[in-house]
Design a protein around this motif. Sequence first.
Motif, PDB file in Angstrom:
ATOM      1  N   ARG A 105     -22.739  23.750  17.664  1.00 54.62           N
ATOM      2  CA  ARG A 105     -24.713  23.224  17.859  1.00 54.62           C
ATOM      3  C   ARG A 105     -24.397  22.935  16.647  1.00 54.62           C
ATOM      4  N   THR A 106     -25.369  21.422  17.317  1.00 57.96           N
ATOM      5  CA  THR A 106     -25.753  20.588  15.541  1.00 57.96           C
ATOM      6  C   THR A 106     -27.474  20.234  15.863  1.00 57.96           C
ATOM      7  N   PHE A 107     -27.415  20.339  14.469  1.00 60.31           N
ATOM      8  CA  PHE A 107     -29.308  20.014  14.427  1.00 60.31           C
ATOM      9  C   PHE A 107     -29.450  19.292  13.087  1.00 60.31           C
ATOM     10  N   ALA A 108     -31.174  18.737  13.038  1.00 58.52           N
ATOM     11  CA  ALA A 108     -31.291  18.262  11.615  1.00 58.52           C
ATOM     12  C   ALA A 108     -32.102  19.564  10.686  1.00 58.52           C
ATOM     13  N   LEU A 109     -31.904  19.327   9.178  1.00 59.82           N
ATOM     14  CA  LEU A 109     -32.629  20.656   9.028  1.00 59.82           C
ATOM     15  C   LEU A 109     -33.420  19.538   8.154  1.00 59.82           C
ATOM     16  N   ASP A 205     -33.043  10.281  16.696  1.00 58.91           N
ATOM     17  CA  ASP A 205     -34.197  10.513  16.417  1.00 58.91           C
ATOM     18  C   ASP A 205     -34.573  11.449  16.565  1.00 58.91           C
ATOM     19  N   ASP A 206     -35.074  11.989  17.574  1.00 62.10           N
ATOM     20  CA  ASP A 206     -35.672  12.526  18.117  1.00 62.10           C
ATOM     21  C   ASP A 206     -35.002  13.913  17.429  1.00 62.10           C
ATOM     22  N   LYS A 207     -34.126  14.282  17.626  1.00 64.70           N
ATOM     23  CA  LYS A 207     -33.526  15.610  16.491  1.00 64.70           C
ATOM     24  C   LYS A 207     -33.953  15.285  15.244  1.00 64.70           C
ATOM     25  N   LYS A 208     -34.581  14.389  14.054  1.00 68.35           N
ATOM     26  CA  LYS A 208     -34.472  14.281  13.385  1.00 68.35           C
ATOM     27  C   LYS A 208     -36.438  14.650  13.502  1.00 68.35           C
ATOM     28  N   ARG A 209     -36.873  13.831  14.081  1.00 64.93           N
ATOM     29  CA  ARG A 209     -38.494  14.582  14.417  1.00 64.93           C
ATOM     30  C   ARG A 209     -38.626  16.244  14.831  1.00 64.93           C
ATOM     31  N   GLU A 210     -37.967  16.490  15.023  1.00 61.29           N
ATOM     32  CA  GLU A 210     -38.253  18.055  15.968  1.00 61.29           C
ATOM     33  C   GLU A 210     -38.471  18.793  13.882  1.00 61.29           C
ATOM     34  N   ALA A 211     -36.797  18.218  13.476  1.00 56.86           N
ATOM     35  CA  ALA A 211     -36.874  18.857  12.232  1.00 56.86           C
ATOM     36  C   ALA A 211     -37.762  18.618  11.779  1.00 56.86           C
ATOM     37  N   GLU A 212     -38.934  17.148  11.220  1.00 60.02           N
ATOM     38  CA  GLU A 212     -39.950  17.454  10.527  1.00 60.02           C
ATOM     39  C   GLU A 212     -41.104  18.721  11.074  1.00 60.02           C
ATOM     40  N   LEU A 213     -40.761  18.434  12.041  1.00 59.92           N
ATOM     41  CA  LEU A 213     -41.979  19.326  12.994  1.00 59.92           C
ATOM     42  C   LEU A 213     -41.655  20.946  12.458  1.00 59.92           C
TER      43      LEU A 213
END
Length: 223
Positions: A105-109, A205-213
């Motif tokens: 999987r891939t996700f933003a930190l 951008d959704d994933k980046k916002r998820e990381a921020e949350l």
Amino acid sequence: KKPAKPEKTDRPAKPEKTDRPAANAPTKKKEILQPEHLKRLFDDTETFISEWYIYLFRFSVLTGLRPGEALGLQWSDIQGNVLTINRSVNYRNQITDCKNDNARRTFALGDLALTVLNEQANRTSGIKSDWVFCRPSGEMSVQSTTSQAWDRISAALGIKTSPYSLRHTFISMVRNTIPETVIKDVVGHSASMDTFGVYAHEVTDDKKREAELINLTLLKRLS
């Protein structure tokens, strides 16, 4: 002359014994780190800051990675603030590629996790190694060694847990704030791999916002 024995009837067979618990049987509750433990884990004045794997455990509780996934990280898996899980190191010290259990999987930190990575990079700056959380020699770390390190740290914290408890702690910290679908995506609990095959260049951008949350939620827990 002896009376005839009564004829045998077809009695229902006894249910077969099994060691498996019923599907709805309660399971043993896993112990997680409480807020006071987390604050101490991130306190640089604690004696265990000198533990070689301290940043491994901090990163694990900030991302929910499985122990083997964290050990399997290489610097090439990190592109900017994007992390891709490509491999894992099992208890037999074997490298698996995650393809069979849908764990890739891939996700933003978030900033907290990125800070820990920078601290790990500084600690290992004089070591030539592809592995993020390598041994002092630069070789791949193994779970038996890191488990022993966690035993020392958890004892200092006054708790008795396994490295896997860091994953459960992460999920427990964010479950009331972050949508379940987001958490499943981050920790690899999805039923199947994303149809489009998510890789670093496809992070939205959704994933980046998820990381921020997630980062904001963790920051509140640690402050």
